[in-house]
Scaffold this active site. Structure first.
Site, PDB file in Angstrom:
ATOM      1  CG  ASP A  31      -2.130   0.877   1.092  1.00  0.00           C
ATOM      2  OD1 ASP A  31      -3.254   0.347   1.138  1.00  0.00           O
ATOM      3  OD2 ASP A  31      -1.968   2.117   0.924  1.00  0.00           O
ATOM      4  CG  LEU A  33       0.756   3.749   3.842  1.00  0.00           C
ATOM      5  CD1 LEU A  33       1.755   3.994   4.962  1.00  0.00           C
ATOM      6  CD2 LEU A  33      -0.450   2.986   4.368  1.00  0.00           C
ATOM      7  CB  THR A 130     -16.823  -1.229  -8.730  1.00  0.00           C
ATOM      8  OG1 THR A 130     -18.089  -0.640  -8.436  1.00  0.00           O
ATOM      9  CG2 THR A 130     -16.274  -0.556  -9.975  1.00  0.00           C
ATOM     10  CE1 TYR A 155     -13.500   3.278  -8.404  1.00  0.00           C
ATOM     11  CE2 TYR A 155     -15.903   3.289  -8.421  1.00  0.00           C
ATOM     12  CZ  TYR A 155     -14.709   2.673  -8.088  1.00  0.00           C
ATOM     13  OH  TYR A 155     -14.725   1.447  -7.466  1.00  0.00           O
ATOM     14  CE  LYS A 159     -11.722  -1.056  -9.790  1.00  0.00           C
ATOM     15  NZ  LYS A 159     -10.514  -1.679  -9.168  1.00  0.00           N
ATOM     16  CG  ASN A 185     -17.758  -3.886  -0.071  1.00  0.00           C
ATOM     17  OD1 ASN A 185     -16.957  -4.669   0.420  1.00  0.00           O
ATOM     18  ND2 ASN A 185     -18.359  -4.150  -1.217  1.00  0.00           N
ATOM     19  CB  VAL A 211     -30.030  12.815   1.241  1.00  0.00           C
ATOM     20  CG1 VAL A 211     -30.614  11.804   0.258  1.00  0.00           C
ATOM     21  CG2 VAL A 211     -29.925  12.215   2.629  1.00  0.00           C
ATOM     22  NE  ARG A 285     -21.426  10.937  -6.758  1.00  0.00           N
ATOM     23  CZ  ARG A 285     -21.404   9.794  -6.088  1.00  0.00           C
ATOM     24  NH1 ARG A 285     -21.956   8.712  -6.601  1.00  0.00           N
ATOM     25  NH2 ARG A 285     -20.862   9.735  -4.896  1.00  0.00           N
ATOM     26  N   PRO A 286     -23.255  15.013 -10.397  1.00  0.00           N
ATOM     27  CG  PRO A 286     -21.781  16.621 -11.220  1.00  0.00           C
ATOM     28  CD  PRO A 286     -22.135  15.881  -9.971  1.00  0.00           C
TER      29      PRO A 286
END
Length: 346
Positions: A31, A33, A130, A155, A159, A185, A211, A285-286
């Site tokens: 990792d 970090l 994901t 994102y 992925k 998760n 929200v 969120r867009p």
């Protein structure tokens, strides 16, 4: 078995590390970090003779080659990734660098090591991904392993690209790969910029609980320790070249999930007014995906896995963990961007 776990100081990675060591596997935790990593996540195994830590970046090929040569792993579990969608909207470059270029470097380092050892058939490269790579569902339907890719954020696009690289290295070079795509998760050690920790910690602090939109977005929630069990099962028993969807079978609208957390807090740490009074609807969120839901029949039918923790039980455990572990989450709230509204630049 000796397992090289990338991203083992993160949320899901640390759950894998803790479980693998408990099962008697030797683990090398690689990792770099970043802001979302925390070595406290693996403190319970840090003195175990089966555990080793390497601070390294998957974008650094020389470091990867050294680690493979020094530790001689039997398998790789690749979890290292930039993962916060809102951060990917504000700064996509880091997601391309780590999730795409980093995965490429790791594949090449693994391939070089595997080839040098005579291409052992029992070596495994397990890529953890994901369900967001599949895009957005309507009111019905489920993601299967054959669902076409349709990523909607930087994102999920990064992925998706890493998934394609792993499959290509399996097909072109024969590297023994397996892939998994999981639903959302939650659980202990969840970094406090994600939805469930945000709700818990803002509620406790008396702050507004944000929200997005009307809270109608639906997610399938998977308790992180259930996920770790599934990942080790796929590593040891999954078919080479096969992908497996891992879901909790716990679909909830975001607003319903938030209200459930507030109700749990009302019972566990009551105050003068209900925590739900702190809920505030904010600009969405867009490109916010409407619904994710997993069809987990393949992993159930082929490997015998199913989620064991209901969302009600999991939320109770998670809320209690945050109530009991302020010494873990309080220092993390000072890290860059935590507590700020991100992902609005689009």
């Amino acid at each position: 078995m000796k397992i090289l776990v990338t991203g083992g100081a993160g949320f899901i990675g640390s759950a894998v590390v803790r479980l693998a060591v408990a099962r008697g596997h030797a683990v090398v935790n690689l990792d770099c970090l970043t802001y979302a990593a925390c070595l406290e996540n693996v403190k319970s195994v840090s003195d175990n003779a089966l555990y080793a830590f390497e601070q390294a970046d998957i974008r650094d090929r020389a470091s990867l080659d050294r680690i493979f040569a020094q530790h001689a792993p039997d398998a790789v579990m690749h979890l290292a990734a930039e993962s916060h969608v809102d951060r990917s909207i504000d700064g996509p470059a880091a997601f391309i660098d780590t999730n795409v270029a980093g995965t490429f470097n790791l594949l090449e380092a693994a391939r070089a090591w595997w080839s040098a050892q005579g291409k052992p058939a029992d070596f495994r490269f397990h890529h953890i991904s994901t369900d967001e790579v599949f895009g957005s569902l309507g009111a019905s339907g489920l993601f299967t392993e054959d669902t076409p890719y349709d990523p909607r954020s930087p994102y999920s696009a990064s992925k998706a690209a890493s998934d394609h690289l792993v499959r290509a290295w399996g097909e072109t070079y024969g590297l023994p790969v397996v892939l998994t795509n999981c639903s959302n998760n939650y659980g202990p050690y969840h970094f406090p910029e994600k939805l469930i920790p945000v709700v818990i910690l803002n509620a406790l602090a008396g702050k507004p609980i944000p929200v997005y939109g009307a809270g109608e977005n639906v997610r399938d929630w998977l308790y992180v320790e259930d996920h770790a069990e599934a990942l080790l099962l796929v590593l040891t028993r999954g078919a080479v070249g096969r992908s497996y969807n891992i879901g909790g079978g716990n679909e909830r609208r975001n607003i319903d999930l938030v209200r459930s957390i507030c109700a749990i807090l009302d019972a566990k740490r009551p105050k003068a007014t209900p925590y739900a009074d702190q809920i505030r609807f904010v600009t969405d969120r867009p490109g916010h995906d409407a619904r994710y839901a997993i069809d987990a029949r393949r992993i159930r039918d082929e490997l015998g896995w199913r989620a064991s923790v209901s969302v009600e039980e999991g939320l109770n455990r998670t809320v209690q963990w945050y109530l009991d572990n302020a010494d873990w989450w309080q220092p993390l709230q000072a890290r860059a961007g935590v507590g700020d509204r991100l992902g609005t630049r689009a």
